[in-house]
Design a protein around this motif. Sequence first.
Motif, PDB file in Angstrom:
ATOM      1  N   ILE A  13       0.867  -1.241  -0.016  1.00  0.00           N
ATOM      2  CA  ILE A  13       0.072   0.022   0.093  1.00  0.00           C
ATOM      3  C   ILE A  13       0.938   1.192  -0.002  1.00  0.00           C
ATOM      4  O   ILE A  13       1.399   1.540   0.976  1.00  0.00           O
ATOM      5  CB  ILE A  13      -1.013  -0.034   1.290  1.00  0.00           C
ATOM      6  N   ILE A  14       0.865   1.949  -1.013  1.00  0.00           N
ATOM      7  CA  ILE A  14       1.613   3.158  -1.132  1.00  0.00           C
ATOM      8  C   ILE A  14       0.633   4.295  -1.081  1.00  0.00           C
ATOM      9  O   ILE A  14      -0.171   4.404  -1.909  1.00  0.00           O
ATOM     10  CB  ILE A  14       2.335   3.191  -2.737  1.00  0.00           C
ATOM     11  N   LYS A  43       0.078   3.003   6.408  1.00  0.00           N
ATOM     12  CA  LYS A  43      -1.179   2.170   6.106  1.00  0.00           C
ATOM     13  C   LYS A  43      -0.770   0.593   6.064  1.00  0.00           C
ATOM     14  O   LYS A  43      -1.378  -0.103   6.527  1.00  0.00           O
ATOM     15  CB  LYS A  43      -1.998   2.614   5.038  1.00  0.00           C
ATOM     16  N   HIS A  44       0.314   0.577   5.227  1.00  0.00           N
ATOM     17  CA  HIS A  44       0.781  -0.744   4.813  1.00  0.00           C
ATOM     18  C   HIS A  44       1.368  -1.533   6.108  1.00  0.00           C
ATOM     19  O   HIS A  44       0.939  -2.745   6.362  1.00  0.00           O
ATOM     20  CB  HIS A  44       2.162  -0.575   3.826  1.00  0.00           C
ATOM     21  N   VAL A  45       2.085  -0.776   6.911  1.00  0.00           N
ATOM     22  CA  VAL A  45       2.503  -1.083   8.230  1.00  0.00           C
ATOM     23  C   VAL A  45       1.337  -1.558   9.146  1.00  0.00           C
ATOM     24  O   VAL A  45       1.470  -2.681   9.644  1.00  0.00           O
ATOM     25  CB  VAL A  45       3.489  -0.426   8.674  1.00  0.00           C
ATOM     26  N   SER A  46       0.545  -1.011   9.279  1.00  0.00           N
ATOM     27  CA  SER A  46      -0.711  -1.105  10.025  1.00  0.00           C
ATOM     28  C   SER A  46      -1.531  -2.547   9.466  1.00  0.00           C
ATOM     29  O   SER A  46      -1.714  -3.421  10.322  1.00  0.00           O
ATOM     30  CB  SER A  46      -1.669  -0.279  10.107  1.00  0.00           C
ATOM     31  N   GLU A  47      -1.583  -2.441   8.384  1.00  0.00           N
ATOM     32  CA  GLU A  47      -2.350  -3.595   7.675  1.00  0.00           C
ATOM     33  C   GLU A  47      -1.444  -5.039   7.898  1.00  0.00           C
ATOM     34  O   GLU A  47      -1.832  -6.003   8.133  1.00  0.00           O
ATOM     35  CB  GLU A  47      -2.495  -3.668   6.280  1.00  0.00           C
ATOM     36  N   ARG A  72      -2.803  -8.272  10.201  1.00  0.00           N
ATOM     37  CA  ARG A  72      -2.612  -9.551   9.497  1.00  0.00           C
ATOM     38  C   ARG A  72      -1.702 -10.521  10.484  1.00  0.00           C
ATOM     39  O   ARG A  72      -2.213 -11.819  10.631  1.00  0.00           O
ATOM     40  CB  ARG A  72      -2.301  -9.489   8.157  1.00  0.00           C
ATOM     41  N   THR A  73      -0.492 -10.239  10.835  1.00  0.00           N
ATOM     42  CA  THR A  73       0.217 -11.090  11.595  1.00  0.00           C
ATOM     43  C   THR A  73      -0.158 -11.364  13.057  1.00  0.00           C
ATOM     44  O   THR A  73      -0.078 -12.432  13.383  1.00  0.00           O
ATOM     45  CB  THR A  73       1.851 -10.446  11.493  1.00  0.00           C
ATOM     46  N   ALA A  74      -0.775 -10.253  13.637  1.00  0.00           N
ATOM     47  CA  ALA A  74      -0.963 -10.381  14.911  1.00  0.00           C
ATOM     48  C   ALA A  74      -2.323 -11.501  15.088  1.00  0.00           C
ATOM     49  O   ALA A  74      -2.381 -12.246  15.950  1.00  0.00           O
ATOM     50  CB  ALA A  74      -1.781  -9.312  15.558  1.00  0.00           C
ATOM     51  N   ARG A  75      -3.100 -11.522  14.073  1.00  0.00           N
ATOM     52  CA  ARG A  75      -4.174 -12.541  13.937  1.00  0.00           C
ATOM     53  C   ARG A  75      -3.647 -13.865  13.942  1.00  0.00           C
ATOM     54  O   ARG A  75      -4.155 -14.814  14.510  1.00  0.00           O
ATOM     55  CB  ARG A  75      -5.143 -12.222  12.900  1.00  0.00           C
ATOM     56  N   LYS A  76      -2.607 -14.003  13.119  1.00  0.00           N
ATOM     57  CA  LYS A  76      -2.077 -15.416  12.827  1.00  0.00           C
ATOM     58  C   LYS A  76      -1.237 -15.703  14.031  1.00  0.00           C
ATOM     59  O   LYS A  76      -1.177 -17.087  14.237  1.00  0.00           O
ATOM     60  CB  LYS A  76      -1.318 -15.437  11.564  1.00  0.00           C
ATOM     61  N   VAL A  77      -0.321 -14.903  14.697  1.00  0.00           N
ATOM     62  CA  VAL A  77       0.165 -15.044  15.942  1.00  0.00           C
ATOM     63  C   VAL A  77      -0.524 -15.523  17.044  1.00  0.00           C
ATOM     64  O   VAL A  77      -0.220 -16.489  17.803  1.00  0.00           O
ATOM     65  CB  VAL A  77       1.215 -14.124  16.298  1.00  0.00           C
TER      66      VAL A  77
END
Length: 92
Positions: free
Chosen positions: A18-19, A27-31, A35-40
């Motif tokens: 996301i640019i 925004k890209h870092v937040s996404e 995503r990773t927090a859910r998977k962790v």
Amino acid sequence: MSNVKIRCGSELKLLGVIIDQNLDFSKHVSEICKRTARKVGVLTRLRNILPIKAKFIIYKSVILPQLTYCHTVWNFCRLSDSRKLERIPEGP
């Protein structure tokens, strides 16, 4: 351009990155963090079911690629966003 108005957007998703108009990639870092927090979280809930070796394989094949995909592009994000990424656990 040829009497056609070109719309200006605030962000663009290009090849999964996301640019935004400021090129700060917040925004890209937040996404990525969401995503990773859910998977962790899923891996954490499975901590008593899966052996450690299986959790490392899942982490390396599912979560780590999201953290490293095109990281050279958005590596120069804001310090606050960089700290968000550092809080993501580095493995099970």
